[in-house]
Every structure is written in structure tokens, then in C-alpha cells.
Design a protein around this motif. Sequence first.
Motif, mmCIF file in Angstrom:
data_model
loop_
_atom_site.group_PDB
_atom_site.id
_atom_site.type_symbol
_atom_site.label_atom_id
_atom_site.label_comp_id
_atom_site.label_asym_id
_atom_site.label_seq_id
_atom_site.Cartn_x
_atom_site.Cartn_y
_atom_site.Cartn_z
ATOM 1 N N ASN A 234 8.617 -17.820 0.487
ATOM 2 C CA ASN A 234 9.788 -18.138 1.301
ATOM 3 C C ASN A 234 10.751 -19.028 0.531
ATOM 4 O OD1 ASN A 234 8.512 -20.638 1.361
ATOM 5 N ND2 ASN A 234 7.760 -20.397 3.440
ATOM 6 N N ASN A 235 11.478 -19.896 1.250
ATOM 7 C CA ASN A 235 12.481 -20.737 0.600
ATOM 8 C C ASN A 235 11.879 -21.656 -0.459
ATOM 9 O OD1 ASN A 235 12.059 -23.605 2.004
ATOM 10 N ND2 ASN A 235 11.862 -22.043 3.583
ATOM 11 N N GLU A 284 13.868 -16.014 7.406
ATOM 12 C CA GLU A 284 13.048 -17.133 7.860
ATOM 13 C C GLU A 284 12.854 -17.144 9.374
ATOM 14 O OE1 GLU A 284 11.397 -19.321 6.160
ATOM 15 O OE2 GLU A 284 12.244 -19.308 4.147
ATOM 16 N N GLY A 285 13.724 -16.457 10.139
ATOM 17 C CA GLY A 285 13.617 -16.496 11.595
ATOM 18 C C GLY A 285 14.132 -17.787 12.176
ATOM 19 N N SER A 286 14.962 -18.497 11.429
ATOM 20 C CA SER A 286 15.472 -19.804 11.835
ATOM 21 C C SER A 286 16.916 -19.921 11.385
ATOM 22 C CB SER A 286 14.627 -20.915 11.198
ATOM 23 O OG SER A 286 15.343 -22.132 11.158
ATOM 24 N N GLY A 432 9.986 -14.395 12.122
ATOM 25 C CA GLY A 432 10.495 -14.520 10.769
ATOM 26 C C GLY A 432 9.422 -14.368 9.714
ATOM 27 N N GLN A 433 9.866 -14.355 8.459
ATOM 28 C CA GLN A 433 8.983 -14.230 7.309
ATOM 29 C C GLN A 433 8.104 -12.984 7.416
ATOM 30 O OE1 GLN A 433 6.884 -17.961 6.958
ATOM 31 N NE2 GLN A 433 8.724 -19.102 6.410
ATOM 32 N N ARG A 434 8.769 -11.895 7.818
ATOM 33 C CA ARG A 434 8.112 -10.579 7.943
ATOM 34 C C ARG A 434 6.868 -10.647 8.827
ATOM 35 N NH1 ARG A 434 9.821 -10.290 2.563
ATOM 36 N NH2 ARG A 434 7.776 -10.497 1.592
ATOM 37 N N GLY A 435 6.995 -11.347 9.948
ATOM 38 C CA GLY A 435 5.932 -11.373 10.942
ATOM 39 C C GLY A 435 4.998 -12.553 10.852
ATOM 40 N N VAL A 436 5.059 -13.334 9.769
ATOM 41 C CA VAL A 436 4.201 -14.520 9.667
ATOM 42 C C VAL A 436 4.639 -15.581 10.675
ATOM 43 C CG1 VAL A 436 3.494 -16.417 8.153
ATOM 44 C CG2 VAL A 436 3.567 -14.087 7.279
ATOM 45 N N GLY A 437 5.952 -15.700 10.879
ATOM 46 C CA GLY A 437 6.460 -16.622 11.894
ATOM 47 C C GLY A 437 6.390 -18.077 11.522
ATOM 48 N N GLY A 438 6.421 -18.399 10.229
ATOM 49 C CA GLY A 438 6.264 -19.784 9.796
ATOM 50 C C GLY A 438 7.258 -20.743 10.409
ATOM 51 N N HIS A 439 8.509 -20.302 10.587
ATOM 52 C CA HIS A 439 9.530 -21.163 11.164
ATOM 53 C C HIS A 439 10.088 -20.590 12.463
ATOM 54 C CE1 HIS A 439 9.378 -23.953 7.897
ATOM 55 N NE2 HIS A 439 9.683 -23.042 7.000
#
Length: 663
Positions: A234-235, A284-286, A432-439
Amino acid sequence: MARQARYRRRERADEAVLLQSFSVPSADELVARALEQRASRVWCEVSQRDSALAALTSIPGARERVLARAHAALRQEWDVFGTPVSFGEGRPVDWSLDVMSGHRYPLAPVERLPLHSTGNDPKYPWVLGRLDSVIALAQGAWVAGPGDERARLISAFVMQVLDFLQANPVGQGVHWTCAMEVGLRAANLAQALVMLADAPQVRRPEFLVPVLGALADHSAWVEAHLEDRGAVPNNHLVSNHVGLLVVGLLFPELPGASRQVALAVRGLCEQMAAQVHVEGTSFEGSIPYHRLSVELFTLAHVVARGAGVPLGFAYENRLRRMFHVVRAWCSETGLAPQIGDNDSGRVFPWRERGDTEQGYLVGLGAALFADPGLGGGELPDEAAWLLGRHGLERWRRLPPAVAPMSVSLPEGGFHILRGGGAVVTVSAGKQGQRGVGGHSHNDKLSFELHLGGRPVIVDPGTGSYTRDPAARNAFRGTAMHNTVQVDGMEQSPLDAARLFALPEDAKARVVAFLPSMDVDRLRVRHDGYRLLQAPVGIERAFRLDRRERVLAGCDRFIGTGRHDVVGRFHLPDEQARRLVPDAQVLARARRGVEGPVEFEPLAVELGPAAAPVAWLLVEAGLACELVPSRYSPGYGRVVPAVAVELRRRVTPPLALKWVVVFR
């Protein structure tokens, strides 16, 4: 393992290694080679100083802001997520201090350092250790010009850098636990060093030799500890590449620089394609993390271009779209919605910005690309520094762009309705993060409402990450968002042991997006409650009526059984009250909703009692009350607030309606 094994066998960048790398016989000639023979046109080069200062002069108050930041850095003052800390001019800095808890991280090898412990947060010392302050000192020296003030700022730069290097040996302590922080610190140090390349204090071998060695050590550490081993890079990985690129291009004679630059160029191009959707949204979903990504990719682009290293058309084209996305969701005051995690992260430490402020990026994008679709705003301080006089000229030639319109960004999962003084941003998409959902948060079908540039109905934010795991999950939970919750369940399960993962269970999506001249409609759905014993599907319809200045919502429940439903509208403060709406508000509410509806006799008035900004009316039969809540306007800060809570026991199929009338 192979990377780190090679790193452990490397030759440390001492004076002998540096002399060989720069092909010079003495430390004095090393100074001349490193600081005088500079061919790049990167923004921080002394050759670009006059251009940057000319652009800065055109921005009201910019020079004063620079000097204010420089003097704060001189006094060694930081604002650490709302907590002020000051060590005093010329005094040692307590680099390992968590200023919130008072905890000091031990100076131990990183492999034996317990990083995360309840009550403590490494992000607090990282704010100090990223060395944004040395950029502030260097910029202050540029603005101050010749004289005692400049000399004082440069001396502070030298002392602070040496203090950090002595207090934080390579591989030991909290400042070496995250390669992202190491890379961004190296980039800041390299840029500040180049800015002060003509300063006598900087040109002393006893200073320059250890600093060049430190830059080589930082780059070697990042290269060996690339953050590409997680479920989805990610970032952090982008930051690693940015650090390698900036250091390697500014000091190409450093050991390993050519290899590291090649690695960074390839990695940045790959991650631009992997982490930024074609529409321009970050993966990132954020929305706050979109700002961080824009700054990262922009710094890489500007430095690479100044050094004559192209990153390619595909990279530039997608970066340009990232700026357009920012314009799409920002309010008139430049504020973005706070959907998803917000750690208040930035890369450009050149002007203090609010935790949800993103509008300055629009002016930066306009000056960077001479893009007519971004014209008409203000030129930000960041553009003056990065692009100088040429950026100012490009920005001035642009005509004002047409006003932003309603838009759906399905890949990012954000959908924006605009008009009548309102900006409505709805979350409905994949984690976000292709389904991982970290953020990501459990915020599907939730929304933020800004009126006249002011946040009125808000996402409560993030609070913090590892300091308080229970609070972390509470702020990620369904109940902390402006959506409906069924039977007290989460849209997607929250694993208390995984603070940066959120499964793809809700499967939120757009059913219909129908913008028009006077009325915009959006229908979104999620299936997060399909695993209940009596499954329920949720569909929410938004209707923004620009003529009536009304946002109407309709929540439809599709399924079986009998369920307890709670809907919430979170406010950024405690300024709300229940009262009987006047006839005009009630009439507009009825005209703004589709189909017949009877409202509860009491509405909720939002905003100060003397100057309310909106009224929330709910369908008859919904129990409505104001309940205590919390609002985190930025990382590490939580203030009291209230939420409007709606309750009802429902038997699907059923639809419940609510309306927000704007002043």
C-alpha cells in the motif's frame, strides 16, 4: 530474507566509502563534488531559489507562514496530533518520546523492540523523527535571505540533524521500525541539505560526511526492508520508493544510488497502476489517504522531472485524474469528507493544513499540469515551492473551470451529489486495498453532508490506531456511521486481533446513479446482513433537490423476519435540538420527498440555536432522540458530540424515509 542478508553484509558508508563512491581523494573535495557540481533542476536546488521565492511572493501571507514555521522549528516545537511539545532552541530533542502517554521507546535493535502496546502509539515519535522540521528551517533560510536570521536557522538545521543521527543509530529504536518513516525522513533530509548547499555551516566536512553517510544508510535500510511483504502493498511501499528516488536523484554518487533509483522508478510506475484506479481514486478505501497518495506520487513526479527522469505518460495521466477526484468531492472551503481512516498523514510539510483539507491540491494540480479542468482556484504555497515561477505562470493562464458536478466513482466506492449549497458524499463500494480493508470502515451506505462548505452530518473519524484497540474498532464500527444497523450486528465482522483488516462481506454497490438538471438520484445497496437467521438486504435511495434545497433519503429493507433497526446521523459537535419545524420547512420537506409521507411532529434542528443550518425530519413511527457520541476531527483527537438516533422494529419489506432541509 535475501535482501536483509545482503544488507547485513554491506559495507557501511563511512568516509572512505564515500570518497571512493564520489571519486575524490579528500573530504574537502567531497564537499565540492556533492554540493557544487549540481546538474539537476529539482525544486530544492539553490538554482531554483529565486524562482520559488518569486512565486511565493505572489501568495498573500506565504512568506510570513514560512518564517512562522521556521521559527517554531528553531525553538524545536511540534504539534503532535494536537498535543504541543517544545524542547527549546539548541537543546537535545527527546526523539523517542510518545508525548501523549509519556512513554519512551527504548534504544534497542528493531527486531527486539516491542512496537505496539496498549496505551502507546509509535506514530507520535514518528512525527518528530520524520524531520519535516529541517525542511521548515531550510525554507526559512531561503526566505530570510543573508543575515543573522539565516545563519541562526542554518545552525539550528545542523544541530538538529546531528542530534537526531547521534540519538538514533541505524537499526535501533522506534525511528527504524517502519521503512516508510525511514524513507520519508531521508527524502526530507536530502531536500533540506540541497536547499542549503551554499551555506558555510553545511559545507564543513565534519557535518557533511556523516550526513551523506546517513543518507546512504537510510537508503540501504529502505531497500533491504521494502514494505512489499504484506497481503497487499500500500502507501508504505510507495513511500519507500519515493525515499529511494529522492535521495538517489539528488545524490546520484551515493553507494547503490543508481540501483535504488532504477528500483524506485519501476516500483512507482507499478504501484501507480496497482494502487490508483483508472478513474483516479486511491485503492486505499479512504478519502483522507487519497490526499497522502496524491502528495507521494506528486513529489516523485516533480523530483523525477526536475532530474530528467521520466515516469511515463501513464503515470502522469493517472496522477492528473487524482487531482480531478479531489476537486469532485471537496466543498467550497476545500474540505474533503472524512470517509475511511484518517491518520492526518501528509508528505508536503510546507504549510499547516487541516486534517480534512484537500482543496489546495486542486491549485497544485492546475499549476503542475496546466489543466483547464482544475483552474479557477487559489495557488497554494505547495505549488510555489515545487513549481516556482513557471508553475505560477501556468496557473495564471488558466481560465476558471466549470463548477464541479455530481459524479459516481464506482471503483473507489464514493459517489458525490452536489448542488443547492450541498455536497453529499456516499460510501458504497468494495473494501479498500483490494478487499483487505486495511483503512476501510463499516460505513457502507453512510454519507457526509457539507452545507456551504461546512461539515454538518459527518463520519466520526478514526481516533487512533494501536493506542486503544477497543476505540479503534468502535470508530470503525457500523454504529459510528450514518447508516442503518440491523439487530445490533456489524456490516462486516471486526476481528479484535486485526486492526487493519476488514472482510469484504457487505458487497456494497450502486444500483442506479441518475443526475439531472434539478434533481440527482442515487440508489445504493449492501448485503452485510444476508447471514442473519432471517436475512435482510438494505437499499438506500438519496434524492438531492437543488430547487428546494432538500436531501431526501429512503431506507428499504428486503428480506424476512422481524428486526430491530437503528439509523444514525452523527454530528461534529453538540449543537442540535428537537423542536416543532415551521410551516415553510415542513412544506419544503414534503415537496422534496417522493410519494406521500407523514413526519414526526418534532424535527431536529442542526447548528447553533441562533443560526441553524438545517433541519432533519423523519417519517412518523420512527422513535427519534439525541444521544451522546464522539467525533475525531483528526488523528489522536476526540471531542464530545451528539448523534441523531432513529429506532424501529420492522418486518420487511418496508421503507423508512427521512429528509434534511437546508437553510
